[in-house]
Design an enzyme around this catalytic site. Structure first.
Site, PDB file in Angstrom:
ATOM      1  CD  GLU A 175      10.484  -6.577  97.682  1.00 24.43           C
ATOM      2  OE1 GLU A 175      10.607  -5.793  98.639  1.00 24.43           O
ATOM      3  OE2 GLU A 175      10.958  -6.364  96.550  1.00 24.43           O
ATOM      4  NE  ARG A 208      10.836  -3.968  84.821  1.00 26.10           N
ATOM      5  CZ  ARG A 208      10.707  -3.185  85.890  1.00 26.10           C
ATOM      6  NH1 ARG A 208      11.774  -2.658  86.469  1.00 26.10           N
ATOM      7  NH2 ARG A 208       9.513  -2.933  86.380  1.00 26.10           N
ATOM      8  CE  LYS A 217       4.873  -4.974  94.066  1.00 24.49           C
ATOM      9  NZ  LYS A 217       5.321  -5.919  95.107  1.00 24.49           N
TER      10      LYS A 217
END
Length: 557
Positions: free
Chosen positions: A35, A262, A272
């Site tokens: 993204e 992850r 983020k």
């Protein structure tokens, strides 16, 4: 053959099984779908290496697709930085694509779902929708608009698209199962009204698809065979599959979502939102600050792409999450830099050394190796003169037998130069040494082949010629946080764990060749550490970032 199968990770095994069950080699396709709402960070490197690595292994194309469905947070700057990072890591994509490329197709499919009675327009606020979903142990409450006539939802949805309603006043929801134990299946929102310009489509759209709707269908449009994502999306897989079932056509590749653990690295955060806070509150100086866990920050600090890829390889592909020690990352960086970094001389805590019996005004250029780990690294010339700078810690007036550097009455070799002997010192009014005086053996020049040059002394120290030295600004970076998991405690602000000593800026001197070093070039300041020239450097101010220290006790298993 059996031995090869055992070495496969679980994702590779899935692909091998699919190939054995009819999937054709030319149908394998992967994608990396960031993204564009921030810079890529260390966690993304795993997804990049997995997807592009599989592309290389299976000779399959890999798309770089931007899932750009939220114009409130997305910018072209982030798109550009992501492309730069992927390229820098050494990977090549097949196509650059965007979810926004598919906005019309996604809208058309949504209209079809409304016609089939599988989606409806809800006029409730998002807070009410969330409340009605309840929790996995309690049935959800159906929206009062859930069974509105199809024609009504079609009309409202088109008017939503045309911009007739305020942002957030309506949404399109999939009609699935309000009592499902999987919360993602409780009539998820597919579209929301958002009167914001998009970085690619401008003001053409007033509604934007939600991530879950756009992501899987984009995979299908691109005919991605294996949609690989982190474990946080595991509970989204049933919804991913439900959406796919609504548009799937027989004979096409049916994309398969699979999840891997992850990557969490100690002393780093990868949210983020939290990284943006660090920037907004001036804890760091932007996304590429060398203390940031972003790829651009690590690159600016001096990490190499090869080191990061080796790190990901050592971490491996797993199904369970764990905390990776940051020391392993530093080890991989140090291991790679040892092979590729040019050796130079710089003094970070300088004290003047005067060789009294060296002719005043005389200077000579000595030959030294660029990297003794590389046969073809070559040599360079460095200037030598009567006055030098050495490290303050490399001298003691008096020292025990285990001190192998310079002391009064003792000898050391100056790297690639001469053997010198400490004679006397000069001090200021506070008793601090300001100048060291020494004598040199003029026949002991390194590489000259004389008997004196072959004489063994226990210590070798680095130096720079005072006459030729250039001033350098050295930025010594430490961990940004003081604890391994700064965001582990929900009730404690992660900023409480900021390391106040995360950067220490000092002034030193370097050999004149540092003037010509390119920004980002890896260097070893001999006996000190690995450094790289920073982009803040000017023609008069040479800035070097410490990448990692020279040695560490960490040993990977």
């Amino acid at each position: 053959m059996e031995e090869e199968k055992k070495s496969l990770n679980f994702i590779e095994q899935i692909i091998e099984d699919d190939l054995a069950n009819g999937l054709k080699n030319d149908q394998i396709r992967f994608r990396f779908p960031p993204e564009p709402n921030g810079y890529l960070h260390v966690g993304h490197t795993k997804a990049i290496c997995i997807n592009f690595g599989l592309g290389e292994k299976y000779n399959a194309p890999v798309n770089l697709r931007f899932d750009d469905t939220n114009p409130e947070k997305e910018e072209q700057e982030f798109v550009d930085s992501i492309m730069k990072d992927v390229e820098w890591l050494g990977f090549k994509w097949d196509k650059v694509l965007y979810a926004s490329d598919y906005f019309q197709q996604l809208y058309d499919w949504a209209v079809q779902l409304i016609k089939e009675g599988k989606a409806y327009v809800d006029e409730q606020p998002s807070e009410v929708i969330t409340e009605q979903r309840k929790n996995p142990a309690e049935p959800g409450i159906e929206s009062p608009f859930r069974n509105r006539p199809v024609e009504e939802s079609l009309d409202l949805f088109e008017r939503m698209k045309n911009g007739e309603f305020e942002s957030g006043s309506m949404s399109l929801r999939a009609k699935i199962d309000m009592v499902s134990p999987n919360m993602n299946m409780r009539d998820p929102v597919m579209y929301r009204i958002l009167n914001k310009p998009h970085h690619r489509t401008g003001t053409a759209w007033k509604i934007y698809p939600m991530y879950d709707w756009a992501h899987g269908e984009s995979d299908y449009i691109e005919q991605i065979s294996h949609s690989l994502c982190s474990l946080e999306f595991e509970n989204h897989r049933p919804l991913y599959n439900w959406y796919l079932d609504q548009v799937y056509e027989e004979g096409r590749v049916k994309n398969k979502q699979r999840e891997f653990a992850r990557m969490n690295v100690s002393y780093m955060i990868t949210s983020k939102r939290k990284l943006q806070r660090l920037i907004a509150e001036n804890v760091v100086n932007g996304w590429d600050d060398p203390r940031m866990p972003t790829i651009s920050g690590m690159r600016r600090k001096g990490f190499t792409a090869n080191a990061i890829r080796n790190f990901i390889d050592k971490v491996g592909v797993a199904k369970r999450e764990n905390l990776i020690e940051i020391q392993l990352l530093d080890f991989c960086v140090r291991e790679d830099l040892n092979k590729v970094a040019k050796r130079v001389m710089a003094v970070v805590d300088p004290i003047k050394l005067v060789i009294e019996n060296y002719p005043e005004g005389n200077e000579e250029w000595l030959t030294t190796e660029n990297n003794n780990e590389q046969e073809d690294a070559g040599t360079r010339e460095i200037p030598f003169s009567r006055e030098l700078y050495i490290e303050r810690e490399d001298f003691k007036e008096e020292a025990g037998n285990k001190f192998f550097r310079l002391r009064l009455g003792g000898e050391v070799r100056l790297k690639s130069a001469y053997i010198i002997k400490g004679e006397r010192v000069e001090k200021d009014e506070n008793g601090e040494i300001t100048t060291i005086y020494a004598s040199y053996d003029e026949k002991s020049k390194s590489g000259s082949g004389t008997e004196e040059s072959l004489r063994k002394v226990k210590g070798t120290i680095h130096w720079v010629s005072a006459k030729h030295a250039i001033p350098v600004e050295i930025r010594n970076y430490e961990k940004l946080f003081t604890v391994e998991q700064p965001d582990a405690e929900k009730d404690v602000d992660f900023l409480n764990f900021i390391n106040p000593e995360s950067v220490n800026i000092i002034q030193g001197f370097g050999e004149p060749s540092l003037k010509d070093v390119a920004v980002g070039e890896p260097l070893q300041f001999q006996r000190i550490g690995y450094f790289t020239k920073d982009q803040d450097s000017t023609d008069t101010n040479f800035v070097f970032n410490r990448t990692v220290t020279l040695k560490d006790s960490y040993k990977p298993e």
